[in-house]
Design a protein around this motif. Structure first.
Motif, PDB file in Angstrom:
ATOM      1  N   PRO A  18      57.164  90.920  83.081  1.00 45.05           N
ATOM      2  CA  PRO A  18      56.379  91.913  82.330  1.00 45.05           C
ATOM      3  C   PRO A  18      57.252  92.901  81.560  1.00 45.05           C
ATOM      4  O   PRO A  18      56.863  93.365  80.471  1.00 45.05           O
ATOM      5  N   ARG A  19      58.432  93.235  82.088  1.00 46.31           N
ATOM      6  CA  ARG A  19      59.323  94.156  81.381  1.00 46.31           C
ATOM      7  C   ARG A  19      59.882  93.522  80.111  1.00 46.31           C
ATOM      8  O   ARG A  19      60.012  94.181  79.077  1.00 46.31           O
ATOM      9  N   LEU A  20      60.230  92.260  80.199  1.00 44.40           N
ATOM     10  CA  LEU A  20      60.711  91.571  79.011  1.00 44.40           C
ATOM     11  C   LEU A  20      59.613  91.468  77.954  1.00 44.40           C
ATOM     12  O   LEU A  20      59.865  91.663  76.754  1.00 44.40           O
ATOM     13  N   VAL A  21      58.403  91.159  78.396  1.00 44.81           N
ATOM     14  CA  VAL A  21      57.272  91.064  77.468  1.00 44.81           C
ATOM     15  C   VAL A  21      57.009  92.416  76.816  1.00 44.81           C
ATOM     16  O   VAL A  21      56.816  92.521  75.588  1.00 44.81           O
ATOM     17  N   ALA A  22      57.024  93.480  77.629  1.00 46.27           N
ATOM     18  CA  ALA A  22      56.781  94.824  77.094  1.00 46.27           C
ATOM     19  C   ALA A  22      57.849  95.237  76.093  1.00 46.27           C
ATOM     20  O   ALA A  22      57.587  96.027  75.176  1.00 46.27           O
ATOM     21  N   ALA A  23      59.055  94.692  76.253  1.00 48.07           N
ATOM     22  CA  ALA A  23      60.148  95.014  75.333  1.00 48.07           C
ATOM     23  C   ALA A  23      60.087  94.179  74.054  1.00 48.07           C
ATOM     24  O   ALA A  23      60.956  94.317  73.181  1.00 48.07           O
ATOM     25  N   GLY A  24      59.078  93.320  73.952  1.00 45.34           N
ATOM     26  CA  GLY A  24      58.878  92.563  72.726  1.00 45.34           C
ATOM     27  C   GLY A  24      59.471  91.169  72.704  1.00 45.34           C
ATOM     28  O   GLY A  24      59.486  90.519  71.662  1.00 45.34           O
ATOM     29  N   HIS A  25      59.919  90.683  73.861  1.00 45.02           N
ATOM     30  CA  HIS A  25      60.521  89.356  73.913  1.00 45.02           C
ATOM     31  C   HIS A  25      59.467  88.287  74.188  1.00 45.02           C
ATOM     32  O   HIS A  25      58.459  88.549  74.856  1.00 45.02           O
ATOM     33  N   GLU A  26      59.704  87.101  73.681  1.00 45.10           N
ATOM     34  CA  GLU A  26      58.854  85.943  73.996  1.00 45.10           C
ATOM     35  C   GLU A  26      59.424  85.293  75.243  1.00 45.10           C
ATOM     36  O   GLU A  26      60.560  84.824  75.238  1.00 45.10           O
ATOM     37  N   VAL A  27      58.642  85.277  76.311  1.00 44.16           N
ATOM     38  CA  VAL A  27      59.158  84.833  77.603  1.00 44.16           C
ATOM     39  C   VAL A  27      58.549  83.495  77.999  1.00 44.16           C
ATOM     40  O   VAL A  27      57.329  83.316  77.978  1.00 44.16           O
ATOM     41  N   HIS A  28      59.424  82.581  78.394  1.00 46.69           N
ATOM     42  CA  HIS A  28      59.011  81.310  78.971  1.00 46.69           C
ATOM     43  C   HIS A  28      59.441  81.350  80.433  1.00 46.69           C
ATOM     44  O   HIS A  28      60.636  81.477  80.736  1.00 46.69           O
ATOM     45  N   GLY A  29      58.478  81.271  81.346  1.00 48.73           N
ATOM     46  CA  GLY A  29      58.771  81.400  82.768  1.00 48.73           C
ATOM     47  C   GLY A  29      58.684  80.064  83.476  1.00 48.73           C
ATOM     48  O   GLY A  29      57.642  79.401  83.429  1.00 48.73           O
ATOM     49  N   ALA A  45      53.925  85.464  80.428  1.00 51.41           N
ATOM     50  CA  ALA A  45      54.873  84.424  80.031  1.00 51.41           C
ATOM     51  C   ALA A  45      54.157  83.133  79.661  1.00 51.41           C
ATOM     52  O   ALA A  45      53.022  82.882  80.076  1.00 51.41           O
ATOM     53  N   THR A  46      54.836  82.307  78.901  1.00 50.99           N
ATOM     54  CA  THR A  46      54.406  80.931  78.677  1.00 50.99           C
ATOM     55  C   THR A  46      54.864  80.112  79.875  1.00 50.99           C
ATOM     56  O   THR A  46      56.077  80.044  80.152  1.00 50.99           O
ATOM     57  N   PRO A  47      53.944  79.519  80.635  1.00 49.83           N
ATOM     58  CA  PRO A  47      54.344  78.796  81.853  1.00 49.83           C
ATOM     59  C   PRO A  47      55.117  77.518  81.553  1.00 49.83           C
ATOM     60  O   PRO A  47      54.799  76.792  80.607  1.00 49.83           O
ATOM     61  N   VAL A  48      56.140  77.275  82.365  1.00 52.63           N
ATOM     62  CA  VAL A  48      56.929  76.052  82.285  1.00 52.63           C
ATOM     63  C   VAL A  48      57.051  75.525  83.713  1.00 52.63           C
ATOM     64  O   VAL A  48      57.578  76.208  84.587  1.00 52.63           O
ATOM     65  N   VAL A  49      56.555  74.322  83.960  1.00 51.97           N
ATOM     66  CA  VAL A  49      56.622  73.733  85.292  1.00 51.97           C
ATOM     67  C   VAL A  49      57.725  72.674  85.305  1.00 51.97           C
ATOM     68  O   VAL A  49      57.668  71.693  84.558  1.00 51.97           O
ATOM     69  N   ALA A  50      58.744  72.920  86.123  1.00 52.82           N
ATOM     70  CA  ALA A  50      59.861  71.973  86.209  1.00 52.82           C
ATOM     71  C   ALA A  50      60.587  72.178  87.525  1.00 52.82           C
ATOM     72  O   ALA A  50      60.620  73.286  88.067  1.00 52.82           O
ATOM     73  N   ASP A  51      61.185  71.117  88.020  1.00 50.02           N
ATOM     74  CA  ASP A  51      62.006  71.159  89.229  1.00 50.02           C
ATOM     75  C   ASP A  51      63.429  71.498  88.824  1.00 50.02           C
ATOM     76  O   ASP A  51      64.085  70.732  88.096  1.00 50.02           O
ATOM     77  N   ALA A  52      63.940  72.635  89.289  1.00 53.70           N
ATOM     78  CA  ALA A  52      65.273  73.086  88.895  1.00 53.70           C
ATOM     79  C   ALA A  52      66.372  72.137  89.330  1.00 53.70           C
ATOM     80  O   ALA A  52      67.486  72.188  88.786  1.00 53.70           O
TER      81      ALA A  52
END
Length: 310
Positions: A18-29, A45-52
């Motif tokens: 939320p802090r990154l979004v509030a600062a104006g960044h496009e976030v992919h989580g 955030a834009t959700p990203v589902v993946a196994d790290a």
């Protein structure tokens, strides 16, 4: 900027996104399970589902997002840790700090990320010399056996991130988290153990801990994302404290009796050598560099009066 956060639904991720979004960044989580998709939407955030731990999935996810910055907050630390068997309880996290780091770096290099920010920890400093350490001080060369895989994994992460010449590699050595979703949140197992006097002070309680509120850690991470330069930064509060200081103070704050004090030999029975070291020999950390170079200062400069309640 476009920011890719791996580990976006963890304790710090929930504060960071939320802090990154509030600062104006496009976030992919990024998260491993579909169940967290809705939470990521709610965080902005834009959700990203993946196994790290799957290199192909990570490469595909990062390639699709094409971020300017990757933030690596991946851990799998259980709610309850047996310090006699830290190598077992941190095994999954150690894989994320080794294999997971390598996958994210490889994927980031393929798309040319400008900055790579990764989570480290201050609990690795050598247990000699002064009680408070700076970023250039040496790591523990002979940790207890149960802690060795953890420190080896953290060293791998730091070496890989800081050695990536193609990007601005940054390692944030966080202090011991407290606040929502952490092991020192109200109602956590650790706090409950202190309430029930099942978390005694070992020997002189001379181990020094550096804490940081998870929201302050998130603020420091935003600063690193936006203008951090290559290197290590201790992200801790202004008040490193010995166990003999913070443990009785927390008990008093909780309105319970002062913790019992036991000798080292008894401490080894219930906490192992690693637990005894953490209680008696650990070193704290200085935040001078993070303040000076990131332009950050903790909103919670001390843990006193707020630990386990904030």
């Amino acid at each position: 900027m476009r920011v890719f956060v791996a580990g976006a639904t963890g304790a710090i991720g929930r504060q960071l996104v939320p802090r990154l979004v509030a600062a104006g960044h496009e976030v992919h989580g990024m998260t491993r399970g579909e169940a967290k998709r809705e939470l990521l939407f709610e965080l902005g955030a834009t959700p990203v589902v993946a196994d790290a731990l799957d290199a192909e999935q990570v490469a595909e996810a990062v390639g699709r997002a094409r971020p300017d910055v990757i933030v690596h907050q991946l851990t799998a630390i259980p709610a309850s840790i047996d310090t006699r068997h830290m190598e077992r309880d941190f095994a999954a996290t150690n894989r994320l700090r080794t294999e997971g780091t390598d996958h994210l770096l490889s994927a980031g290099q393929a798309v040319g990320v400008q900055r790579f920010v990764a989570q480290g920890h201050v609990a690795a400093y050598a247990r000699v010399g002064g009680a408070v350490k700076g970023e250039e001080d040496a790591w523990d060369a002979a940790p207890p056996r149960a802690m060795r895989p953890n420190l080896e994994a953290m060293r791998h992460l730091e070496d890989a991130v800081l050695g990536a010449s193609w990007t601005e590699g940054i390692v944030l050595r966080y202090g011991w988290f407290y606040g929502p979703g952490t092991s020192l949140a109200p109602g956590s197992e650790m706090v409950d153990m202190i309430r029930r006097r099942r978390f005694p002070q070992v020997a002189d309680g001379g181990g020094v801990w550096s804490f940081v509120h998870v929201a302050d850690a998130a603020d420091a991470t935003v600063a690193a994302v936006e203008h951090g330069e290559r290197g290590r930064y201790n992200v801790v509060d202004d008040d490193p404290a010995a166990v003999a200081d913070w443990l009785p103070a927390l008990a008093s704050q909780l309105g319970v009796k002062r913790p019992m004090r036991v000798p080292r030999v008894v401490g080894r029975l219930f906490a192992g050598e690693a637990g005894v070291v953490m209680m008696t020999e650990l070193r704290g950390a200085s935040n001078d560099k993070a303040k000076r170079e990131l332009g950050w200062a903790p909103a919670h400069p001390t843990w006193r009066g707020v630990l386990a309640t904030a």
